[in-house]
Design an enzyme around this catalytic site. Structure first.
Site, short mmCIF file in Angstrom:
data_model
loop_
_atom_site.label_atom_id
_atom_site.label_comp_id
_atom_site.label_asym_id
_atom_site.label_seq_id
_atom_site.Cartn_x
_atom_site.Cartn_y
_atom_site.Cartn_z
CE LYS A 143 4.65 3.48 13.45
NZ LYS A 143 4.49 3.13 12.10
CG HIS A 184 -2.11 -0.78 1.25
ND1 HIS A 184 -3.10 -0.17 0.68
CD2 HIS A 184 -2.38 -2.44 0.64
CE1 HIS A 184 -4.20 -1.21 0.62
NE2 HIS A 184 -4.17 -2.21 0.74
CE1 TYR A 187 -0.31 4.34 9.00
CE2 TYR A 187 -0.10 2.95 7.89
CZ TYR A 187 -1.23 3.61 8.84
OH TYR A 187 -2.05 2.70 8.73
N PRO A 192 -4.28 0.69 18.32
CG PRO A 192 -6.06 -0.42 17.81
CD PRO A 192 -5.70 0.09 19.36
CE1 TYR A 220 -4.51 4.42 8.02
CE2 TYR A 220 -5.11 4.93 10.81
CZ TYR A 220 -4.39 4.62 10.03
OH TYR A 220 -3.53 3.00 9.94
C1 LIG Z 1 -6.85 -8.11 20.84
C2 LIG Z 1 -5.89 -7.02 20.13
C3 LIG Z 1 -5.68 -6.48 18.54
C4 LIG Z 1 -4.86 -5.58 18.50
N1 LIG Z 1 -5.26 -5.16 17.32
C5 LIG Z 1 -4.13 -4.11 16.93
C6 LIG Z 1 -4.38 -3.33 15.45
O1 LIG Z 1 -5.55 -4.04 14.86
N2 LIG Z 1 -3.60 -3.19 14.85
C7 LIG Z 1 -1.97 -3.67 15.30
O2 LIG Z 1 -0.85 -2.83 14.62
N3 LIG Z 1 -1.65 -3.79 16.16
C8 LIG Z 1 -2.70 -4.40 17.13
N4 LIG Z 1 -2.91 -5.11 18.36
C9 LIG Z 1 -1.27 -5.19 19.29
C10 LIG Z 1 -0.68 -6.28 18.29
O3 LIG Z 1 -0.82 -7.59 17.95
C11 LIG Z 1 0.51 -6.56 19.38
O4 LIG Z 1 1.68 -5.77 19.24
C12 LIG Z 1 1.58 -8.20 18.68
O5 LIG Z 1 0.81 -9.03 18.95
C13 LIG Z 1 2.82 -8.05 20.24
O6 LIG Z 1 3.64 -8.89 19.51
P1 LIG Z 1 4.45 -9.69 20.91
O7 LIG Z 1 4.38 -11.34 20.33
O8 LIG Z 1 5.14 -8.80 21.53
O9 LIG Z 1 3.20 -10.21 22.42
P2 LIG Z 1 1.76 -11.58 21.92
O10 LIG Z 1 1.10 -10.95 20.66
O11 LIG Z 1 0.62 -11.28 22.68
O12 LIG Z 1 2.49 -13.20 22.46
C14 LIG Z 1 2.66 -13.01 23.62
C15 LIG Z 1 2.54 -14.61 23.24
O13 LIG Z 1 2.86 -15.54 24.81
C16 LIG Z 1 2.04 -16.08 24.87
N5 LIG Z 1 2.39 -16.35 27.30
C17 LIG Z 1 1.39 -14.88 27.85
N6 LIG Z 1 1.85 -15.33 28.80
C18 LIG Z 1 2.96 -17.01 28.90
C19 LIG Z 1 3.41 -17.74 29.59
N7 LIG Z 1 2.98 -17.16 30.99
N8 LIG Z 1 3.39 -18.93 29.39
C20 LIG Z 1 3.95 -18.89 28.08
N9 LIG Z 1 4.32 -18.40 26.90
C21 LIG Z 1 2.78 -16.78 27.66
C22 LIG Z 1 0.65 -16.00 24.74
O14 LIG Z 1 -0.31 -16.85 24.13
C23 LIG Z 1 1.12 -15.33 23.19
O15 LIG Z 1 1.21 -16.12 22.35
C24 LIG Z 1 -3.78 -5.87 19.00
C25 LIG Z 1 -3.12 -6.52 20.05
C26 LIG Z 1 -4.67 -7.40 20.31
C27 LIG Z 1 -4.19 -7.88 21.85
#
Ligand SMILES: Cc1cc2nc3c(=O)[nH]c(=O)nc-3n(C[C@H](O)[C@H](O)[C@H](O)COP(=O)(O)OP(=O)(O)OC[C@H]3O[C@@H](n4cnc5c(N)ncnc54)[C@H](O)[C@@H]3O)c2cc1C
Length: 389
Positions: free
Chosen positions: A296, A72, A382, A292, A201
């Site tokens: 980021k 995009h 962005y 969101p 947006y």
């Molecule tokens: C509901 C939701 C909607 C979102 N929508 C958007 C969006 O539209 N646009 C955007 O840019 N960002 C969005 N985000 C943000 C984005 O998805 C996150 O920033 C991204 O997932 C971060 O990745 P991560 O691997 O750091 O964390 P996560 O994806 O949260 O991964 C963490 C992992 O650790 C695991 N875990 C947790 N505790 C334990 C434990 N004790 N032992 C073992 N494993 C564990 C979890 O199950 C998970 O699989 C959203 C987040 C959420 C929660």
């Protein structure tokens, strides 16, 4: 069990860190408390910065992204009577990609299970020990209910906002900053071809709306709602009706279709510092959350683990501590830039019901749509600033 880097959490941060370390000859074990099916089905982010795309491609997990991802070159900013396009390549020489987090996760999991290091799903009771020493360990119960000990040289806490790692870091001293916003996003996934070439947006007196997409046949749309709203009170018809109101523009219509997923997500900014305690390193949502609006969250997680992987390789292969010592400060500098941008986009686009706020927002939107300098500032943030910017 023994490994060099024990990784807690198989979200994008943990999986990509494992991949980057494996490519550099470092052993890892990834521990995840949910099932593979659950992790792969979790619908979240969908906008990838150029840096994220480049990192995934360089890590050998970008084939499907390059085939199925949609490049995009801008976004539309809308307020009543106006829909203005920001052309990112013209403004800053970069673009973004639409490719769902679900797909990124599937690609990383399949690469890991295809001859990569161990990835254990459905573990429980995960705790860390001796993180202030050079021999930290993780205790957990495996999927068969057997208690295990994983001896490590370093531990990565990539276990998201509700994980067990951040409290361990904070217990040694630290600080958190938090802002809870007085609105939430109601998001739907719909089998409907996007009626727009770029994301829209939209500022509207009733509230913000975002039109995005996951593929040429699937749309992802959001509505600003009050955080107290219950998803059961939102029929598909009510959602489509509100979306049509907020995106209204003469001569243009939204495309509707079957809704396959809907949920309400609260909006919050959160930063935890430092991102390290001894040999335990935090990355991704374990250390920070952004609303969101700036797209980021996933990109920050990728930026964190890109820095962390390089630092851990230097520590474990070359015995140099300089990059692990600077990891937290370097990661946090980017975290605060993205936290500011996400807060700024959120503040410009979400209505509070206050007339004064509304006029300030419209003034800011008109400025971004009329000044190349203001538009460039949005475009640069962005599409993603350089890793150490
Ligand atoms: C509901 C939701 C909607 C979102 N929508 C958007 C969006 O539209 N646009 C955007 O840019 N960002 C969005 N985000 C943000 C984005 O998805 C996150 O920033 C991204 O997932 C971060 O990745 P991560 O691997 O750091 O964390 P996560 O994806 O949260 O991964 C963490 C992992 O650790 C695991 N875990 C947790 N505790 C334990 C434990 N004790 N032992 C073992 N494993 C564990 C979890 O199950 C998970 O699989 C959203 C987040 C959420 C929660």
């Amino acid at each position: 069990m023994r490994t060099q880097v024990g990784i807690i959490g198989a979200g994008p941060a943990g999986l990509l860190l494992s991949r980057l370390l494996t490519l550099q000859g470092i052993d890892t074990v990834v521990l995840e408390n949910r099932s593979r099916e659950y992790v792969e089905a979790r619908i979240r982010a969908g906008i990838l910065e150029q840096h994220t795309v480049d990192t995934l491609v360089a890590a050998g997990v970008g084939d499907r992204l390059r085939r199925e991802g949609l490049e995009h070159s801008g976004i539309h900013l809308q307020y009543p009577g106006t829909r203005h396009t920001l052309d990112f390549p013209a403004l800053c020489g970069r673009s973004v990609w639409v490719y769902g987090q679900t797909e990124v996760t599937k690609d990383l999991i399949s690469a890991q299970l295809d001859g990569g290091p161990p990835l254990l799903f459905e573990v429980s009771d995960v705790t860390t020990e001796d993180v202030d020493t050079e021999s930290p360990r993780i205790r957990f119960t495996d999927g068969d209910g057997v208690a295990q000990v994983l001896e490590c040289d370093a531990i990565a806490g990539t276990d998201g906002f509700h994980g067990v790692s951040r409290p361990v870091v904070q217990a040694a001293g630290g600080r958190v900053w938090e802002r809870t916003y007085p609105y939430a996003w109601l998001g739907i996934l719909a089998d409907a071809a996007p009626a727009t070439d770029e994301l829209i947006y939209a500022w509207h007196p009733e509230g913000f709306a975002l039109y995005s997409m996951r593929s040429p046949k699937v749309s992802r749309l959001y509505l600003q709602v009050d955080p107290s709203e219950k998803i059961e009170d939102w029929s598909d018809d009510r959602i489509w009706d509100k979306l049509a109101t907020r995106f209204a523009l003469d001569g243009w219509e939204i495309n509707t279709g079957p809704v396959t997923d809907k949920s309400i997500v609260p909006m919050r900014s959160f930063v935890s510092a430092p991102m390290r305690r001894g040999r335990l390193f935090l990355a991704g949502d374990a250390a920070h959350i952004v609303p969101p609006t700036g797209a980021k969250g996933l990109n920050l997680a990728v930026a964190d683990v890109t820095l962390l992987a390089t630092a851990l390789v230097r520590l474990l292969s070359e015995r140099w501590t300089d990059l692990v010592d600077s990891y937290s400060d370097r990661a946090l500098a980017r975290v605060w830039r993205c936290t500011h941008f996400s807060w700024w986009m959120t503040s410009m686009l979400h209505t509070s019901g206050d007339d004064f706020d509304a006029e300030l927002q419209l003034s800011q939107l008109r400025r971004v749509c009329s000044s190349e300098a203001a538009a460039r500032e949005l475009a640069e943030n962005y599409t993603g600033l350089p890793l150490d910017a």
